[in-house]
Design an enzyme around this catalytic site. Sequence first.
Site, PDB file in Angstrom:
ATOM      1  N   THR A 113      -2.719  -3.017  -8.991  1.00  0.00           N
ATOM      2  CA  THR A 113      -2.168  -3.831  -7.918  1.00  0.00           C
ATOM      3  C   THR A 113      -3.131  -4.907  -7.422  1.00  0.00           C
ATOM      4  O   THR A 113      -4.359  -4.721  -7.461  1.00  0.00           O
ATOM      5  CB  THR A 113      -1.796  -2.911  -6.728  1.00  0.00           C
ATOM      6  N   TYR A 153      -4.371   2.461  -0.299  1.00  0.00           N
ATOM      7  CA  TYR A 153      -3.557   2.200  -1.491  1.00  0.00           C
ATOM      8  C   TYR A 153      -4.384   1.452  -2.545  1.00  0.00           C
ATOM      9  O   TYR A 153      -4.459   1.865  -3.711  1.00  0.00           O
ATOM     10  CB  TYR A 153      -2.318   1.387  -1.088  1.00  0.00           C
TER      11      TYR A 153
HETATM   12  N1  UFG Z   1       6.438  -8.281   5.824  1.00  0.00           N
HETATM   13  C1  UFG Z   1       7.064  -8.618   7.013  1.00  0.00           C
HETATM   14  N2  UFG Z   1       8.126  -7.841   7.418  1.00  0.00           N
HETATM   15  C2  UFG Z   1       8.564  -6.767   6.711  1.00  0.00           C
HETATM   16  C3  UFG Z   1       7.927  -6.444   5.500  1.00  0.00           C
HETATM   17  C4  UFG Z   1       6.858  -7.226   5.089  1.00  0.00           C
HETATM   18  O1  UFG Z   1       6.673  -9.569   7.704  1.00  0.00           O
HETATM   19  O2  UFG Z   1       9.516  -6.098   7.131  1.00  0.00           O
HETATM   20  C5  UFG Z   1       5.341  -9.144   5.345  1.00  0.00           C
HETATM   21  C6  UFG Z   1       4.033  -8.426   5.163  1.00  0.00           C
HETATM   22  O3  UFG Z   1       3.295  -8.408   6.370  1.00  0.00           O
HETATM   23  C7  UFG Z   1       3.380  -9.269   4.064  1.00  0.00           C
HETATM   24  C8  UFG Z   1       4.573  -9.693   3.206  1.00  0.00           C
HETATM   25  O4  UFG Z   1       5.706  -9.593   4.063  1.00  0.00           O
HETATM   26  O5  UFG Z   1       2.812 -10.437   4.605  1.00  0.00           O
HETATM   27  C9  UFG Z   1       4.799  -8.804   2.005  1.00  0.00           C
HETATM   28  O6  UFG Z   1       4.805  -7.450   2.425  1.00  0.00           O
HETATM   29  P1  UFG Z   1       5.390  -6.279   1.508  1.00  0.00           P
HETATM   30  O7  UFG Z   1       5.419  -5.047   2.345  1.00  0.00           O
HETATM   31  O8  UFG Z   1       6.648  -6.727   0.882  1.00  0.00           O
HETATM   32  O9  UFG Z   1       4.331  -6.143   0.355  1.00  0.00           O
HETATM   33  P2  UFG Z   1       2.733  -5.991   0.437  1.00  0.00           P
HETATM   34  O10 UFG Z   1       2.160  -7.369   0.249  1.00  0.00           O
HETATM   35  O11 UFG Z   1       2.294  -5.228   1.617  1.00  0.00           O
HETATM   36  O12 UFG Z   1       2.415  -5.065  -0.801  1.00  0.00           O
HETATM   37  C10 UFG Z   1       2.999  -5.332  -2.045  1.00  0.00           C
HETATM   38  C11 UFG Z   1       3.005  -4.070  -2.877  1.00  0.00           C
HETATM   39  C12 UFG Z   1       1.650  -3.701  -3.309  1.00  0.00           C
HETATM   40  C13 UFG Z   1       0.932  -4.875  -3.904  1.00  0.00           C
HETATM   41  C14 UFG Z   1       0.948  -6.037  -2.987  1.00  0.00           C
HETATM   42  C15 UFG Z   1       0.274  -7.174  -3.666  1.00  0.00           C
HETATM   43  O13 UFG Z   1       3.559  -2.997  -2.154  1.00  0.00           O
HETATM   44  O14 UFG Z   1       1.768  -2.733  -4.305  1.00  0.00           O
HETATM   45  O15 UFG Z   1       2.286  -6.337  -2.695  1.00  0.00           O
HETATM   46  O16 UFG Z   1       0.429  -8.359  -2.998  1.00  0.00           O
HETATM   47  F1  UFG Z   1      -0.353  -4.549  -4.108  1.00  0.00           F
END
Ligand code: UFG
Length: 332
Positions: free
Chosen positions: A120, A144
Amino acid sequence: MKKRTVLVTGGAGYIGSHTVLALQDRGWSVAVLDDLSSGHRSAVADGAAFYVGDISDSRLVLDILDRHKISAVVHFAGSLSVPESIEAPLKYYSNNTSKSRDLLAATLEGGVGTFIFSSTAATYGIPADSLVSERSIQQPINPYGWSKLMTERMLIDTAAVNPLTYGILRYFNVAGADPNGRIGQSTVGATHLIKVAVEAALGKRGHVKIFGADFPTVDGTGIRDYIHVSDLATAHVLALEHLIVSPGSPLILNCGYGHGYSVNEVLDTVDQVAGTKLSRVIAPRRPGDPPSLISDSSLLRSKLPWKPLYADLELIVSHALEWERSLTDRLS
Ligand code: UFG
């Protein structure tokens, strides 16, 4: 190249199930091992042998390797939510690190020499560079990311002294669904932005929270590089075929398109594709979230004959939306 059977762990999950289809589409036979803790039996493609079980059950793994004359292991099974990893770190070090160790040991014992690991972008932490390359420093900021980084290290160290070739694919933000509507993301209680947003667009949620509008980015919201799950699945098949043909050349590849979108841009796209006006609620930053993560994907494009077919946010969102609609239809 002799195409034998591939063992896909986590093949009933979101990315795993798309990769099973991509493997079958390219003529590979597949056996799936999944404990169904978050995956769904119905997501496993017809024609794949299916085993319900734990990747740390060495006896079961050895039995599958032997029974199907497995030539490679593609390892997806694990836990994948950044916020959950902060609440329950030991779950992550168990599922992503220690059970991967057991799977790797059984793989070696079973004489299988090709292993692809689902890693990741979270292993990079807060990157210093606007485009993150495979050489960027890996300094995770959540359990993670650490749980996956430890498994990367384990693979590299193990391959140095064993007949093992590895592929480590570091995913950026995976979204979308099979363009033919066969499968998609069925995670219950999902936290990923595009899934959450299409659920809201279909009235399954009242609003979408924006976790932080004070990041040092264009509009203050977090920026991510969203990759279509089917393009990512294809990258796995190509990586596998590369490793089989060139066993002496392991791969470590970022998987993204090299283009970032802010949370607001993603929500604008959902509004446009779904014809909605989502209710957006500004909330505090989520612990463990970096401001921006965008992939330098040049190595993926140069090492493999990878030609993404769906590198378009509207397309990603529309496939995610179509899948979400089909889930609603199935339940009603
Ligand atoms: N976000 C929101 N509201 C939500 C969900 C997410 O504002 O309801 C924002 C988060 O703060 C972040 C972006 O949207 O800025 C993406 O968040 P996600 O939860 O969709 O994904 P993450 O970036 O936290 O994590 C994902 C995967 C990981 C991977 C990562 C790499 O879960 O496995 O992307 O960028 F490592």
